[in-house]
Design an enzyme around this catalytic site. Sequence first.
Site, PDB file in Angstrom:
ATOM      1  CB  SER A  13      97.271 -24.484  26.615  1.00 59.47           C
ATOM      2  OG  SER A  13      98.272 -24.973  25.990  1.00 59.47           O
ATOM      3  NE  ARG A  64      93.975 -47.893  15.193  1.00 55.61           N
ATOM      4  CZ  ARG A  64      95.312 -47.323  14.586  1.00 55.61           C
ATOM      5  NH1 ARG A  64      95.803 -46.263  15.065  1.00 55.61           N
ATOM      6  NH2 ARG A  64      95.710 -47.765  13.524  1.00 55.61           N
ATOM      7  CG  MET A  89      98.467 -37.438  24.266  1.00 55.08           C
ATOM      8  SD  MET A  89      99.659 -36.324  23.256  1.00 55.08           S
ATOM      9  CE  MET A  89     101.039 -37.388  23.520  1.00 55.08           C
ATOM     10  CB  VAL A  91      98.211 -42.827  15.751  1.00 54.23           C
ATOM     11  CG1 VAL A  91      98.310 -42.773  14.113  1.00 54.23           C
ATOM     12  CG2 VAL A  91      99.579 -42.230  16.239  1.00 54.23           C
ATOM     13  CG  ASN A 106      97.911 -32.889  15.133  1.00 56.21           C
ATOM     14  OD1 ASN A 106      97.665 -32.659  16.540  1.00 56.21           O
ATOM     15  ND2 ASN A 106      99.295 -33.235  15.276  1.00 56.21           N
ATOM     16  CG  HIS A 108     104.432 -31.843  15.381  1.00 57.80           C
ATOM     17  ND1 HIS A 108     104.421 -33.127  16.336  1.00 57.80           N
ATOM     18  CD2 HIS A 108     105.595 -31.738  15.208  1.00 57.80           C
ATOM     19  CE1 HIS A 108     105.483 -33.390  16.477  1.00 57.80           C
ATOM     20  NE2 HIS A 108     106.508 -32.862  15.910  1.00 57.80           N
ATOM     21  CG  ASP A 140      99.116 -37.625   6.022  1.00 53.13           C
ATOM     22  OD1 ASP A 140      99.342 -38.052   7.193  1.00 53.13           O
ATOM     23  OD2 ASP A 140     100.155 -37.564   4.983  1.00 53.13           O
TER      24      ASP A 140
HETATM   25  C1  GRF Z   1     100.726 -29.232  22.410  1.00 55.13           C
HETATM   26  O1  GRF Z   1     102.449 -29.015  22.545  1.00 55.13           O
HETATM   27  C2  GRF Z   1     100.704 -29.560  21.105  1.00 55.13           C
HETATM   28  O2  GRF Z   1     101.574 -28.986  20.178  1.00 55.13           O
HETATM   29  C3  GRF Z   1     101.132 -31.110  21.018  1.00 55.13           C
HETATM   30  O3  GRF Z   1     100.613 -31.348  22.518  1.00 55.13           O
HETATM   31  C4  GRF Z   1     100.506 -30.242  23.247  1.00 55.13           C
HETATM   32  C5  GRF Z   1      99.291 -30.160  23.902  1.00 55.13           C
HETATM   33  O4  GRF Z   1      99.192 -29.126  24.626  1.00 55.13           O
HETATM   34  N1  GRF Z   1     100.151 -31.853  19.959  1.00 55.13           N
HETATM   35  P1  GRF Z   1      97.525 -28.376  25.186  1.00 55.13           P
HETATM   36  O5  GRF Z   1      96.952 -29.703  25.871  1.00 55.13           O
HETATM   37  O6  GRF Z   1      97.170 -27.838  24.019  1.00 55.13           O
HETATM   38  O7  GRF Z   1      97.952 -27.666  26.280  1.00 55.13           O
END
Ligand code: GRF
Length: 203
Positions: A13, A64, A89, A91, A106, A108, A140
Site C-alpha cells: 500500500s 545473505r 521484511m 534487514v 524506510n 516505520h 543505516d
Molecule cells: C507498513 O506498516 C510499513 O510501515 C511497515 O510495513 C508495512 C507495509 O505495508 N514497514 P504495505 O506493504 O506498504 O501496505
Amino acid sequence: MLTIGVLISGRGSNLQAIIDAAARGEITGRIAVVISNKPGALGLERARKADIEALVIISKGKERSDFERELAEALESRGVELVCLAGFMRVLSPYFVRRFKHRVMNIHPALLPSFPGEDAQGQAFAYGVKLTGCTVHFVDEGVDTGQVIVQLPVEVREDDTAETLSARILEQEHKAYPRAIQLYAEGRLQISGRKVRVLPGRK
Ligand code: GRF
C-alpha cells in the site's frame, strides 16, 4: 527526474501511495523497478498495473551476501538513485547499506526511536501510549536506527484496537513517504551526524 527503486515483501500500500503521488506530479521522480523478495507479493501486481517493471529476487534459502549482491546489481543496472523500502521484511547488511550510503529510506509505523522492530503498532497499543505515528528514516547499519526524515503523529483513541490504530497510522504513512521522497528529489535533505536538516524549498 529522480530514479527510484522500491523494495517490498507484501501488500504494497505504501508502494501504491508512491505510485499515485508520482502520477499526480507530487514526486518528481520515476519508479524504475519494484523488487519483491517474496513471489506472491500483492505489490507486484500494483507495479504491473502501473506499467512498472516488477521483479522477484527470492531471498529464502540464499546466502545473505548473494541475495544482496543480486539486489544491488538489479538496482544499479536500472540506474536507481534512491531505494525505498516499503514493507520489505529483510534487514539489509552493512555491505548493502554502504553500497547505497544515504540512498536508502524506510517507513516505520511508530514514532522512532519508540517501538522499533516488528509489530510497532501492536507494541505501541500494548504499551498504552496516547500518541504514536509513523517515521520515514534513512537506513543505516542498525534496525530502525537511521536518521529521521519525516514523522507524522497519530492519537490513540479510547475505543481503538491495535487494528483500528494501525489503519489510521497507515493513512499517515501514505502521506509521509511521498513527502520524504520529494524532499530527497528536490535535494533538500542534508545529513549531518544524527540529524537531517530539511532545507527550505524554492519560493
Ligand atoms: C507498513 O506498516 C510499513 O510501515 C511497515 O510495513 C508495512 C507495509 O505495508 N514497514 P504495505 O506493504 O506498504 O501496505
